[in-house]
Write an enzyme that holds these catalytic residues in place. Structure first.
Site, PDB file in Angstrom:
ATOM      1  N   ASN A 172      25.288  16.598  97.697  1.00 49.71           N
ATOM      2  CA  ASN A 172      24.886  15.237  97.330  1.00 49.71           C
ATOM      3  C   ASN A 172      25.284  14.359  98.195  1.00 49.71           C
ATOM      4  O   ASN A 172      26.448  14.159  98.551  1.00 49.71           O
ATOM      5  CB  ASN A 172      25.180  14.774  95.800  1.00 49.71           C
ATOM      6  CG  ASN A 172      26.340  14.001  95.836  1.00 49.71           C
ATOM      7  OD1 ASN A 172      26.446  13.019  96.058  1.00 49.71           O
ATOM      8  ND2 ASN A 172      27.628  14.938  95.475  1.00 49.71           N
TER       9      ASN A 172
ATOM     10  N   CYS B 166      35.450   9.665  98.110  1.00 47.86           N
ATOM     11  CA  CYS B 166      34.172  10.087  98.272  1.00 47.86           C
ATOM     12  C   CYS B 166      33.739  10.202  99.728  1.00 47.86           C
ATOM     13  O   CYS B 166      34.014   9.405 100.520  1.00 47.86           O
ATOM     14  CB  CYS B 166      33.359   8.802  97.821  1.00 47.86           C
ATOM     15  SG  CYS B 166      31.556   9.135  97.809  1.00 47.86           S
TER      16      CYS B 166
ATOM     17  N   GLY C 297      33.688  23.116  90.612  1.00 39.51           N
ATOM     18  CA  GLY C 297      33.272  24.412  90.073  1.00 39.51           C
ATOM     19  C   GLY C 297      33.414  25.165  88.917  1.00 39.51           C
ATOM     20  O   GLY C 297      33.059  26.427  88.685  1.00 39.51           O
TER      21      GLY C 297
ATOM     22  N   GLY D 224      31.577  18.917  86.477  1.00 39.02           N
ATOM     23  CA  GLY D 224      30.844  18.211  86.947  1.00 39.02           C
ATOM     24  C   GLY D 224      29.264  18.639  87.168  1.00 39.02           C
ATOM     25  O   GLY D 224      28.337  18.403  86.224  1.00 39.02           O
TER      26      GLY D 224
HETATM   27  C1  LIG Z   1      25.635  13.754  91.996  1.00 40.97           C
HETATM   28  C2  LIG Z   1      27.141  13.740  92.036  1.00 40.97           C
HETATM   29  C3  LIG Z   1      27.923  12.558  92.006  1.00 40.97           C
HETATM   30  C4  LIG Z   1      29.252  12.444  92.137  1.00 40.97           C
HETATM   31  N1  LIG Z   1      29.823  10.804  92.115  1.00 40.97           N
HETATM   32  C5  LIG Z   1      30.913  10.867  92.208  1.00 40.97           C
HETATM   33  C6  LIG Z   1      31.709   9.547  91.874  1.00 40.97           C
HETATM   34  O1  LIG Z   1      30.973   8.635  91.843  1.00 40.97           O
HETATM   35  N2  LIG Z   1      33.016   9.084  91.982  1.00 40.97           N
HETATM   36  C7  LIG Z   1      33.900  10.454  92.265  1.00 40.97           C
HETATM   37  O2  LIG Z   1      34.803  10.261  92.105  1.00 40.97           O
HETATM   38  N3  LIG Z   1      33.313  11.791  92.403  1.00 40.97           N
HETATM   39  C8  LIG Z   1      31.922  11.746  92.099  1.00 40.97           C
HETATM   40  N4  LIG Z   1      31.228  13.097  92.367  1.00 40.97           N
HETATM   41  C9  LIG Z   1      32.247  14.453  92.389  1.00 40.97           C
HETATM   42  C10 LIG Z   1      32.633  15.097  91.211  1.00 40.97           C
HETATM   43  O3  LIG Z   1      33.348  14.120  90.191  1.00 40.97           O
HETATM   44  C11 LIG Z   1      33.655  16.268  91.411  1.00 40.97           C
HETATM   45  O4  LIG Z   1      34.595  15.837  92.045  1.00 40.97           O
HETATM   46  C12 LIG Z   1      32.927  17.403  92.149  1.00 40.97           C
HETATM   47  O5  LIG Z   1      31.358  17.527  92.121  1.00 40.97           O
HETATM   48  C13 LIG Z   1      33.410  18.616  91.883  1.00 40.97           C
HETATM   49  O6  LIG Z   1      33.445  19.084  90.727  1.00 40.97           O
HETATM   50  P1  LIG Z   1      32.139  20.019  90.202  1.00 40.97           P
HETATM   51  O7  LIG Z   1      32.045  21.166  91.309  1.00 40.97           O
HETATM   52  O8  LIG Z   1      32.598  20.429  88.893  1.00 40.97           O
HETATM   53  O9  LIG Z   1      30.737  19.383  90.199  1.00 40.97           O
HETATM   54  C14 LIG Z   1      30.104  13.360  92.327  1.00 40.97           C
HETATM   55  C15 LIG Z   1      29.572  14.574  92.415  1.00 40.97           C
HETATM   56  C16 LIG Z   1      28.201  14.755  92.287  1.00 40.97           C
HETATM   57  C17 LIG Z   1      27.612  16.284  92.191  1.00 40.97           C
END
Ligand SMILES: Cc1cc2nc3c(=O)[nH]c(=O)nc-3n(C[C@H](O)[C@H](O)[C@H](O)COP(=O)(O)O)c2cc1C
Length: 310
Positions: free
Chosen positions: A73, A133, A247, A268
């Site tokens: 993303n 980010c 993940g 997430g």
């Molecule tokens: C669409 C999207 C938007 C995200 N926006 C943020 C955000 O605004 N702030 C942040 O700290 N992390 C953001 N993240 C990161 C997630 O909070 C998380 O750290 C990351 O996706 C890894 O976890 P996951 O594999 O369970 O998704 C975002 C991730 C995705 C996929």
């Protein structure tokens, strides 16, 4: 009759969560759309989309691309701004009994301090500093790769924010230990491991990158082993509470993070496919512990059995 829930409560500094499972920032906007899938007060905390001082439109589309075991993303921190969040969303979240963690993002150090002060005045019980980010030109990861800058932002936010303070770390570095040490010495209550890994994808029919920004943040099952490694490194070498993130899709993933030393976890990307999964995971974790005769979540945290180096 449902499965009896065990005591899954964990503490992150001054805040006790009823269980260690939270949503990850950015994967459920401000959490309210999840209320139709499960009671928001049934999980440890709702971590909301990154908030900035002013509303942001984010990056141009396309800004999402699917990969074989996760997604890329480049949203670019689209959000309604801290004022609108506090006025329009926070009251609804509180009326639903949610424990709210605000994820904040600034382009300058002063932005972070101002946001932390606002969140403190609004009584938000947890604050996650997004210093990681990968999808913006100014701020975010730029601050989070330098231990000195990370220390300054964290300590200045600490000075104005009384709740539970977390620093969300980036995996896009060589060693995470100096960053976690800087967060700890600046007074953070926990670090979140990890934000997304910078990656890219190309459409072979057109030859064009799949994302407008070319690069984006990789999340989902593909990054779990990396997140687990960072969680273990920080928990075992720095000794600050870790919120594992990256993940997680199943109960077994959560157990791995807890064994590696995480005190809590965030889910997430899985929310896009299974929006009700946080509550399923809470029940699943309780059943896992019951099946093994464990009565406390602390029987799992940091209990990985080592059989080799490192
Ligand atoms: C669409 C999207 C938007 C995200 N926006 C943020 C955000 O605004 N702030 C942040 O700290 N992390 C953001 N993240 C990161 C997630 O909070 C998380 O750290 C990351 O996706 C890894 O976890 P996951 O594999 O369970 O998704 C975002 C991730 C995705 C996929």
């Amino acid at each position: 009759m449902g499965i009896p829930l065990m005591d899954l409560s964990v503490s992150l500094g001054p805040l006790t969560l009823k269980n260690p499972i939270m949503t990850a920032s950015g994967c459920c906007e401000y959490g309210l759309e999840l209320a139709e899938f499960f009671p928001l007060d049934s999980i440890g905390a709702v971590v909301v989309k990154g908030l900035s001082p002013k509303p942001r439109k984010g990056n141009p589309i396309p800004r999402i691309a699917e990969t074989s075991s996760g997604m890329l993303n480049s949203i670019g921190l689209q959000n309604i701004g801290v004022d609108a969040f506090i006025r329009e969303k926070l009251p609804d979240l509180l009326s639903l009994g949610a424990t709210v963690a605000a994820n904040i993002f600034g382009e300058t150090i002063e932005d972070y301090v101002m946001l932390a002060r606002f969140c403190n005045e609004a009584g938000i019980p947890a604050l996650e500093l997004n210093l990681s980010c990968p999808n913006v030109h100014k701020g975010g990861m730029e601050f989070g790769v330098d231990p000195d800058v990370l220390h300054e932002i964290t300590s200045r936010c600490r000075a104005v924010y009384a709740g539970s303070l977390w620093v969300k770390l980036t995996p896009n570095i060589t060693s995470i230990v100096p960053l976690a040490e800087a967060a700890k010495s600046a007074g953070a209550d926990a670090v979140t491991c990890i934000n997304t890994l910078r990656g890219m994808a190309i459409d072979i029919k057109t030859g064009k990158p799949k994302l407008h920004t070319i690069f984006g943040g990789l999340s989902g099952p593909a990054i779990k082993p990396v997140a687990l490694r960072f969680t273990y490194e920080v928990a075992s070498r720095v000794g600050i509470p870790v919120i594992g993130c990256g993940g997680i899709v199943r109960v077994e993933d959560i157990v791995e993070f807890l064994l590696a030393g995480a005190t809590a976890v965030q889910v997430g990307t899985i929310l896009f496919r299974e929006p009700d999964c946080p509550t399923t995971l809470v029940h699943g974790l309780s059943s896992f512990m019951e099946a093994r005769g464990l009565s406390s979540i602390h029987d799992l945290i940091g209990k990985m059995v080592r059989h080799g180096t490192p």
